[in-house]
Structures are given as C-alpha cells and as structure tokens.
Scaffold this motif. Structure first.
Motif, mmCIF file in Angstrom:
data_model
loop_
_atom_site.group_PDB
_atom_site.id
_atom_site.type_symbol
_atom_site.label_atom_id
_atom_site.label_comp_id
_atom_site.label_asym_id
_atom_site.label_seq_id
_atom_site.Cartn_x
_atom_site.Cartn_y
_atom_site.Cartn_z
ATOM 1 N N GLY A 144 0.829 -1.196 0.000
ATOM 2 C CA GLY A 144 0.000 0.000 0.000
ATOM 3 C C GLY A 144 0.862 1.243 0.000
ATOM 4 O O GLY A 144 2.088 1.167 -0.106
ATOM 5 N N THR A 145 0.225 2.359 0.162
ATOM 6 C CA THR A 145 0.917 3.640 0.174
ATOM 7 C C THR A 145 1.377 3.954 1.590
ATOM 8 O O THR A 145 0.576 3.938 2.531
ATOM 9 N N ASP A 146 2.653 4.233 1.766
ATOM 10 C CA ASP A 146 3.186 4.594 3.076
ATOM 11 C C ASP A 146 2.642 5.970 3.454
ATOM 12 O O ASP A 146 2.950 6.972 2.819
ATOM 13 N N ALA A 147 1.808 6.002 4.492
ATOM 14 C CA ALA A 147 1.203 7.254 4.948
ATOM 15 C C ALA A 147 1.605 7.558 6.387
ATOM 16 O O ALA A 147 0.933 8.312 7.084
ATOM 17 N N THR A 148 2.707 6.982 6.828
ATOM 18 C CA THR A 148 3.144 7.133 8.208
ATOM 19 C C THR A 148 3.307 8.597 8.595
ATOM 20 O O THR A 148 2.782 9.037 9.625
ATOM 21 N N VAL A 183 0.229 1.963 6.571
ATOM 22 C CA VAL A 183 0.057 1.733 5.144
ATOM 23 C C VAL A 183 -1.419 1.862 4.790
ATOM 24 O O VAL A 183 -2.281 1.317 5.475
ATOM 25 N N VAL A 184 -1.702 2.579 3.714
ATOM 26 C CA VAL A 184 -3.069 2.762 3.239
ATOM 27 C C VAL A 184 -3.302 1.888 2.021
ATOM 28 O O VAL A 184 -2.490 1.868 1.102
ATOM 29 N N VAL A 185 -4.414 1.144 2.039
ATOM 30 C CA VAL A 185 -4.875 0.408 0.863
ATOM 31 C C VAL A 185 -6.243 0.968 0.510
ATOM 32 O O VAL A 185 -6.965 1.463 1.369
ATOM 33 N N SER A 186 -6.574 0.892 -0.734
ATOM 34 C CA SER A 186 -7.859 1.441 -1.166
ATOM 35 C C SER A 186 -9.017 0.661 -0.557
ATOM 36 O O SER A 186 -8.902 -0.522 -0.230
ATOM 37 N N ARG A 187 -10.132 1.332 -0.409
ATOM 38 C CA ARG A 187 -11.344 0.698 0.105
ATOM 39 C C ARG A 187 -11.722 -0.504 -0.764
ATOM 40 O O ARG A 187 -12.060 -1.569 -0.260
ATOM 41 N N GLU A 188 -11.629 -0.326 -2.080
ATOM 42 C CA GLU A 188 -11.990 -1.413 -2.998
ATOM 43 C C GLU A 188 -11.108 -2.636 -2.782
ATOM 44 O O GLU A 188 -11.584 -3.775 -2.811
ATOM 45 N N THR A 189 -9.818 -2.426 -2.539
ATOM 46 C CA THR A 189 -8.906 -3.547 -2.306
ATOM 47 C C THR A 189 -9.361 -4.362 -1.104
ATOM 48 O O THR A 189 -9.446 -5.593 -1.176
#
Length: 79
Positions: free
Chosen positions: A38-42, A62-68
């Motif tokens: 996912g995208t590192d949003a730390t 880590v952010v993953v999309s809602r759809e994922t």
C-alpha cells in the motif's frame, strides 16, 4: 522468514490497475500473518493515531484502497 502463500482478494488488474503505480495488494503468509502492499502514509497519519494506538520505529502506517479491502473480504478467514 515467512513466505507468501496466496493473494487475498482479486489481482490489481481486476481493480483497474494497468501499471506499476497503483497496485495495493494483500497476501496471506505461511505463518498465518498477512502482508500488505500500500501507500506509506506514516508521516501524514502518525500524529493522528488514537491515544491507545502506537507503532514501533520499524512499523509503517500503510493505506490500501477501500476497494482492495472490500474485494478481499470474502478471502479473509474468520479464524
């Protein structure tokens, strides 16, 4: 070290990703844990963690999309 044994959910290509820049993914590991791409949003989210939450220096938010996550729900074991 644990190994990836299966994808949880559908491949990124089935969620509209056609390149290497938008490929969040979830995997089940041989030790029963899960790995997430996912995208590192730390940096952006760390200060907003609830007071009863924390992370070690080696951990990342880590952010993953809602759809994922929604499309992986059916593959996540109940126990």
């Amino acid at each position: 070290m644990s190994q990836i044994i299966r994808r949880i959910g559908v491949p990124p290509s089935e969620r509209g990703s056609t390149g290497g820049g938008n490929c969040p993914d979830i995997f089940e590991l041989s030790d029963g844990n899960f790995a997430v791409i996912g995208t590192d949003a730390t940096e952006a989210l760390d200060a907003g963690l609830p007071s009863d939450a924390s992370r070690a220096d080696y951990e990342r938010i880590v952010v993953v999309s809602r759809e994922t996550l929604i499309r992986a729900k059916a593959d996540i074991p109940d126990a």
